[in-house]
Design an enzyme around this catalytic site. Structure first.
Site, mmCIF file in Angstrom:
data_model
loop_
_atom_site.group_PDB
_atom_site.id
_atom_site.type_symbol
_atom_site.label_atom_id
_atom_site.label_comp_id
_atom_site.label_asym_id
_atom_site.label_seq_id
_atom_site.Cartn_x
_atom_site.Cartn_y
_atom_site.Cartn_z
ATOM 1 N N LYS A 166 0.792 -1.136 0.113
ATOM 2 C CA LYS A 166 -0.041 0.153 -0.126
ATOM 3 C C LYS A 166 0.872 1.330 0.046
ATOM 4 C CE LYS A 166 -3.775 -2.165 2.144
ATOM 5 N NZ LYS A 166 -4.639 -2.426 3.483
ATOM 6 N N ASP A 182 -10.613 3.204 4.445
ATOM 7 C CA ASP A 182 -11.044 1.977 3.887
ATOM 8 C C ASP A 182 -12.533 1.732 3.817
ATOM 9 O OD1 ASP A 182 -9.295 -0.195 3.727
ATOM 10 O OD2 ASP A 182 -8.894 -0.453 5.700
ATOM 11 N N GLN A 197 -4.413 -1.131 9.627
ATOM 12 C CA GLN A 197 -4.383 -2.566 9.219
ATOM 13 C C GLN A 197 -5.159 -3.710 9.952
ATOM 14 O OE1 GLN A 197 -3.504 -3.215 5.828
ATOM 15 N NE2 GLN A 197 -4.234 -5.294 6.158
#
Ligand code: NAD
Length: 285
Positions: free
Chosen positions: A53, A120, A97
């Protein structure tokens, strides 16, 4: 029949190029988008995802940093860090995460992230907006799937869409997005009886379960579009999806491979979300 492969790598390149141009534009206006990723513990798969990422963000010009914390970090400490990032004006997107260590409540952490910085798209506020059909930041994997369907020019209106899996990350939001495009949507899950009855009737089949090659060609409708979200490592080390690729390709008209399908799209949509949030914070969208 031999299915056409939906090339996630190629489509994700296209998305990243669009994002890169947007980033360039924002930077020229003195707004450099920044994504901060928080990684707790040393889960090897998470380490790889996070590195990936970070690298992808930099490639499109998004400033990216990763805050790595030890597995023993307390929930309070993580909450405090997220609050600090919420208040930090230089940070436009925050991603914590998953999975988190067992002693930390994932839900509490997600709810602590400001909905305006929720890269997200997992915050209940944003999921609620999605449910209400309002414009919002959309979870990356479902958004990537929709982009793939758009790229192949698939018209969803009136089609039967079947989603296997009901997670908040993939199954539920993708079902909602398919519904918003006027598909007739069925969500199947671990308690569904006679799964094949549904899969055989699916014009679009999205499989997000996490069971290696569980869906085979015999269970798929002739000519269906098959989106395989699963990422599973077999004992021999081979990476496979939730769909048995060889048999499914014989029946489907379009299919996503693993690797090189949904995976790269997820990362591209994260970058897209970071830019979207940056623009939103500056009143540009
Ligand atoms: P999850 O474990 O949260 O959910 C799995 C779902 O599958 C559950 O809703 C469950 O009801 C359903 N299920 C379990 N067994 C079943 C069965 N026998 N029949 C029908 N349904 C069944 O998983 P998730 O987070 O949604 O992820 C699913 C898969 O997708 C995993 O392999 C994960 O690694 C992968 N994934 C990939 C990406 C990507 O970018 N490609 C992103 C997220 C998740």
């Amino acid at each position: 029949m031999s299915a056409i492969i939906i090339d996630g790598k190629e489509i994700s390149k296209k998305v990243k190029e669009e994002v890169r141009l947007e980033v360039e534009k924002l930077k020229s206006q003195g707004i450099p988008p920044k994504l901060t990723v928080v990684l707790v513990g040393d889960d090897p798969a998470s380490q790889v995802y996070v590195r990936n990422k970070e690298k992808s963000a930099r490639k499109v010009g998004i400033e990216s940093d990763t805050i790595r914390l030890p597995a023993e970090t307390s929930e309070e400490e993580l909450v405090e860090l997220v609050k600090k990032l919420n208040d930090d004006e230089s940070v436009n997107g925050i991603l914590v995460q998953l999975p988190l260590p067992d002693h930390i409540s994932k839900d509490r952490i997600i709810e602590t992230i400001s909905p305006m910085k929720d890269a997200d798209g997992f915050h209940p506020y944003n999921l609620g907006r999605l449910m209400a059909g309002l414009e919002t930041v959309i979870p990356c994997t479902p958004n990537g799937i929709m982009r793939m369907l758009d790229e192949i020019g698939f018209e969803l209106k009136g089609k039967n869409a079947v989603v296997i899996g009901r997670s908040v990350i993939v199954g539920k939001p993708v079902a909602q997005l398919l519904l918003s495009r006027h598909a007739t949507v069925t969500t199947c899950h671990s308690r569904t009886k006679n799964l094949e009855f549904y899969t055989k009737n699916a014009d679009v089949l999205v499989v997000a379960v996490g069971r290696p090659e569980m869906i085979r060609g015999e269970q798929i409708k002739e000519g269906a579009v098959v989106i395989d979200v699963g990422i599973n490592r077999k004992e021999d080390g081979k990476l496979v999806g939730d769909v048995h690729f060889e048999s499914a390709s014989e029946v489907a008209s379009w299919i996503t491979p693993v690797p090189g399908g949904v995976g790269p799209m997820t990362v591209a949509m994260l970058l897209y979300n970071t830019v979207y949030l940056t623009k939103k914070q500056h009143g540009i969208v």
